[in-house]
Design a protein around this motif. Structure first.
Motif, mmCIF file in Angstrom:
data_model
loop_
_atom_site.group_PDB
_atom_site.id
_atom_site.type_symbol
_atom_site.label_atom_id
_atom_site.label_comp_id
_atom_site.label_asym_id
_atom_site.label_seq_id
_atom_site.Cartn_x
_atom_site.Cartn_y
_atom_site.Cartn_z
ATOM 1 N N PHE A 164 -5.795 2.255 -8.508
ATOM 2 C CA PHE A 164 -4.938 2.883 -7.953
ATOM 3 C C PHE A 164 -5.352 3.333 -6.628
ATOM 4 O O PHE A 164 -4.561 3.355 -5.559
ATOM 5 N N LEU A 165 -6.590 4.019 -6.424
ATOM 6 C CA LEU A 165 -7.156 4.260 -5.223
ATOM 7 C C LEU A 165 -7.044 3.205 -4.229
ATOM 8 O O LEU A 165 -6.885 3.420 -2.963
ATOM 9 N N ALA A 166 -7.304 1.981 -4.738
ATOM 10 C CA ALA A 166 -7.440 0.960 -3.867
ATOM 11 C C ALA A 166 -6.295 0.600 -3.298
ATOM 12 O O ALA A 166 -6.061 -0.151 -2.064
ATOM 13 N N ARG A 167 -5.128 0.831 -3.779
ATOM 14 C CA ARG A 167 -3.854 0.515 -3.218
ATOM 15 C C ARG A 167 -3.135 1.631 -2.484
ATOM 16 O O ARG A 167 -2.048 1.594 -2.035
ATOM 17 N N ARG A 211 0.950 -1.365 -0.189
ATOM 18 C CA ARG A 211 -0.180 0.046 0.117
ATOM 19 C C ARG A 211 0.794 1.365 0.163
ATOM 20 O O ARG A 211 1.912 1.285 0.651
ATOM 21 N N PHE A 212 0.458 2.075 -1.018
ATOM 22 C CA PHE A 212 1.468 3.407 -1.032
ATOM 23 C C PHE A 212 0.846 4.668 -0.395
ATOM 24 O O PHE A 212 -0.456 4.814 -0.300
ATOM 25 N N ARG A 213 1.729 5.479 0.200
ATOM 26 C CA ARG A 213 1.275 6.722 0.794
ATOM 27 C C ARG A 213 1.176 7.909 -0.222
ATOM 28 O O ARG A 213 0.295 8.629 -0.217
ATOM 29 N N HIS A 214 1.821 7.450 -1.473
ATOM 30 C CA HIS A 214 1.667 8.526 -2.566
ATOM 31 C C HIS A 214 1.760 7.935 -3.831
ATOM 32 O O HIS A 214 2.705 7.021 -4.002
ATOM 33 N N ILE A 215 0.927 7.921 -4.952
ATOM 34 C CA ILE A 215 1.300 7.377 -6.122
ATOM 35 C C ILE A 215 1.235 8.626 -7.246
ATOM 36 O O ILE A 215 0.268 9.532 -7.120
ATOM 37 N N VAL A 216 2.123 8.711 -7.999
ATOM 38 C CA VAL A 216 2.264 9.541 -9.287
ATOM 39 C C VAL A 216 1.819 9.134 -10.514
ATOM 40 O O VAL A 216 2.641 8.086 -10.804
ATOM 41 N N ILE A 217 0.991 9.420 -11.476
ATOM 42 C CA ILE A 217 0.843 9.279 -12.747
ATOM 43 C C ILE A 217 0.949 10.443 -13.563
ATOM 44 O O ILE A 217 0.219 11.456 -13.767
ATOM 45 N N ALA A 218 2.343 10.751 -13.917
ATOM 46 C CA ALA A 218 2.807 11.937 -14.774
ATOM 47 C C ALA A 218 2.418 11.775 -15.952
ATOM 48 O O ALA A 218 2.375 10.631 -16.773
#
Length: 803
Positions: free
Chosen positions: A393-396, A357-364
């Motif tokens: 992505f929101l689920a992770r 699980r990630f604190r932050h995800i970037v899709i640039a």
């Protein structure tokens, strides 16, 4: 060394198919690199266009290739196809050298497209002649041609690594090799005109010498690539990766010249960008996932913020190899730092399989802003920017996690609507409380927080944007425009902005075209304004040009033979009834269109299933073409009287298969994303092979039926099938962009339903096939059986059929 006519025919057709597929894949890469992604789709239609023109032309002028000059003419056609390939690739490579604005004009592009189609037309003539005069061998001929095509797909995967221009030179060699096989077969009969050995040898040696010369001292390079002159060019079947020479500590990496990703020097600090705003909330708390690592700018930003655990996903192996190879020292060995973990796969597959699980995800976004706003990417799929994609992505995310997505300014309202729908799907009652957007340099980033943004977090984001002089685009307390406020407040995007000039409904996995934003209600007006269409909707304009050109060729393919009156003169008094002829033509047109439509949908989904970066397309082509060829081989023992019933049954099964795929293919693909790569590859085979086996049986069965009544119709049928397939590709893409792939599969089902209703009748008992070509021989074996005794003896020693 001589070969039997059967062996020469089979080998030559297989070599032609290999060259055709190799050249088709190569031209998609060249067109994409020179003109952009939409024109790669146009290049895919070159092969069916060429085959269609060749088939119709042979029907209008059968003397081009028929016994006793069949093999000699096929050798010449193959050799000329080799020469036309060389001419086309040289013309394309030098297109940037033309003076003035000509390379950008429609007339110049049409000239390049026509020149690129010539090799396919010549190859289509030769293949149509083979089908016409070896109809009895159609199942085996069909199998070997498709196996040759599969080998062409594999050859493309290897040849493109050396560069698309060199791969085109390799295709020219394969065309010339086909001419060699036909030349050797023409030497079997003493009374048959011999092919010109000098002509064949000229193109074999010429193409080989040109390729060897380019390997030894490169002379064939694409000129006029967009962007500055690159210092690195890396080709694959996915894209041309170029990197410009570094200036001020930054080198720009591009994919097909359409996007730009910064490679920063080791001592260059990453300049602030809107997508970095989440670090104002998280600071050094992670882990972080960057989707689309590119040149590593977003990795540097995460490390600058103090992140100790950064995961990067990059779907292009060439990009990763460049960053770990030539640009490793320049970038400070960024991709090999202990804090960074790089995976070569697509973002959706990674996020479905990872337990993290990630604190932050970037899709640039690396899309050039002008390209996005001008609609140049309309035909490009983006499975990241769909309702299901953002939901994955929101689920992770961790409970306080954030997702940042960056797009061009003109796409922001569409992105806002998509994010609100994904949040609503995740259970958010007020999506607007989870969103914050700011932008700079024609790019806008949208932050999506899994939990509602607190007042202190909104203030922190606002201070961050003001400090770096970013323009605020959306905040929970300041939506900026009433339309944006309504977009996040209502589930119906159409009701929120009924007069919007862009389509604000969220893209889905069934319709994953984020960059295509023309609402259905505005489509007639957009199509009617040609000037605005070309300026603002380049992708749609290219697709419509393909549709218009294909429809014109299809109309000519139907009308010219009718006006010439050739068909009626050939059928003879007992077969002159127009109904069987019309049914034969309609049947072949329907199976050509049906295969193009179902193939367009299945290949797209199979590409998603396969986890073989840089090799998905060749792998899918191999599975599909071999299964289609296997389906044709299964019809070898079907007698003509039983062929009509078998064809109708198989077409009906394809109708059922298309309907079933329309309902279940998208959910099945979504479910499979979490499976291991081997299981996903097996599932791709399970999806492609049965449809290939069914669809591959229809053409050989149709050939049996038409050959039993009027063999002279076969080239016309072959040509219309190919032209209908090309038109169906354009219509299918337009259908998928507006209605989705499920609707496309339903259209494929309708095409096969039409084929089932139009199956041509078999010849009645005692009925003789009518043909007015005096002295024509219906097959290589028949021609050999009528050879003089000396020739038959020589043929027997060489293993020729009919001896």
């Amino acid at each position: 060394m001589w070969v039997s006519q059967r062996s020469g025919l089979f080998s030559g057709v297989a070599a032609l198919a290999c060259a055709t597929v190799l050249l088709e894949i190569t031209l998609t890469r060249i067109f994409a690199a020179l003109f952009g992604g939409p024109y790669a789709f146009l290049a895919l239609a070159l092969a069916p266009f060429g085959a269609g023109v060749g088939g119709v032309l042979l029907h209008l002028a059968p003397s081009i290739a028929r016994p006793p000059s069949l093999f000699a003419r096929m050798a010449a056609l193959s050799s000329f196809a080799s020469g036309a390939t060389l001419a086309a690739v040289i013309l394309l490579a030098q297109r940037g050298a033309a003076a003035g604005p000509a390379p950008r004009s429609l007339l110049w592009l049409a000239l390049l497209y026509a020149a690129s189609a010539v090799p396919f037309a010549l190859a289509g003539l030769a293949v149509a002649a083979a089908i016409r005069h070896a109809a009895a061998e159609m199942p085996r001929l069909h199998l070997l041609s498709l196996v040759g095509g599969a080998l062409g797909g594999l050859a493309a995967a290897a040849a493109l690594r050396a560069g698309a221009p060199r791969a085109a030179l390799a295709a020219a060699i394969f065309f010339a090799v086909a001419g060699v096989f036909f030349y050797l077969a023409s030497r079997v009969r003493e009374d048959e005109p011999r092919a010109s050995g000098g002509l064949v040898a000229t193109f074999v040696l010429g193409s080989a010498v040109l390729l060897a010369g380019d390997v030894g001292a490169p002379w064939l390079r694409l000129t006029g690539l967009r962007g500055a002159a690159p210092e690195l060019e890396s080709w694959s079947d996915q894209a041309l990766i170029t990197v410009e020479r570094a200036r001020a500590g930054t080198a720009w990496m591009r994919r097909d010249g359409a996007g730009a990703s910064a490679i920063l020097a080791a001592k260059t600090r990453p300049p602030p960008q809107p997508e970095d705003m989440a670090y104002a909330l998280h600071r050094d708390r992670g882990p972080v996932l960057v989707v689309g690592a590119g040149g590593g700018r977003d990795l540097r930003a995460a490390l600058k913020a103090g992140q100790k655990e950064v995961y990067a996903v990059e779907e292009s192996r060439d990009v990763v190899e460049a960053m770990r190879g030539r640009y490793a020292e320049f970038s400070g060995h960024l991709f090999d730092r202990p804090e960074v973990r790089v995976a070569v796969t697509d973002g959706r597959s990674f996020i479905r399989r990872t337990p993290l699980r990630f604190r932050h995800i970037v899709i640039a976004s690396t899309d050039a802003p002008a390209g996005s706003t001008a609609g140049a990417l309309a035909l490009s799929e983006s499975r990241l920017h769909t309702l299901e994609g953002l939901s994955d992505f929101l689920a992770r995310l961790s409970p306080e996690g954030t997702l940042v997505v960056t797009r061009a300014d003109g796409d922001f309202d569409r992105l806002l609507s998509l994010a609100a729908a994904a949040l609503r799907r995740a259970g958010a009652g007020a999506p607007g409380d989870h969103l914050f957007g700011c932008g700079a340099a024609k790019q806008t980033a949208l932050l999506v927080k899994r939990a509602p943004l607190a007042r202190a977090e909104i203030d922190a984001l606002r201070r961050h944007c003001r400090r770096h002089k970013f323009s605020e685009a959306f905040a929970p307390d300041r939506p900026r425009t009433p339309a944006r406020g309504r977009l996040v407040a209502t589930a119906d995007a159409r009701a929120a902005a009924p007069d919007a000039r862009v389509d604000l409904t969220p893209p889905t996995d069934d319709r994953p075209f984020f960059s295509y934003s023309v609402p259905a209600r505005r489509l007639p007006a957009v199509l009617g304004d040609l000037e605005a269409l070309r300026a603002e909707h380049a992708g749609l304009s290219a697709l419509l040009a393909l549709l218009a050109g294909g429809s014109g060729l299809l109309a000519l393919g139907v009308l010219l033979p009718l006006l010439a009156g050739r068909a009626g003169r050939r059928l003879g008094p007992r077969a002159a009834a127009p109904a069987p002829r019309a049914r034969a033509l309609l049947f072949f047109a329907a199976i050509g269109a049906g295969f193009a439509l179902v193939g367009l949908a299945l290949v797209r989904h199979a590409l998603v299933l396969l986890d073989l970066p840089a090799h998905e397309l060749p792998a899918v082509l191999v599975v599909l073409l071999v299964s289609v060829g296997g389906g044709g081989l299964r019809t070898a023992r079907v007698a003509p009287p039983a062929a009509a019933g078998a064809a109708a049954t198989l077409a009906a099964l394809l109708v059922a298969a298309a309907a079933l795929a329309a309902v279940g293919l998208v959910p099945l693909t979504q479910w499979s994303l979490g499976l291991a790569p081997f299981l996903r590859a097996a599932l791709a085979v399970v999806l492609l092979a049965p449809v290939g086996l069914l669809a591959g049986s229809l053409a050989p069965l149709g050939v049996k039926l038409v050959a039993s009544r009027s063999p002279a119709l076969l080239p016309w049928c072959f040509g219309l099938s190919a032209l209908a397939g090309a038109v169906a590709m354009a219509l299918g893409a337009l259908c998928a962009m507006n209605l989705g792939y499920s609707a496309l599969l339903l259209c494929a089902g309708l095409a096969y339903l039409l084929a089932a209703a139009a199956v041509p009748p078999a010849a009645a008992a005692g009925e003789v096939a009518q043909d007015d070509e005096a002295g024509a021989q219906d097959g290589a074996g028949a021609a050999m059986s009528e050879a003089p005794p000396a020739a038959r003896a020589a043929a027997a020693r060489s293993g020729a059929p009919g001896a």
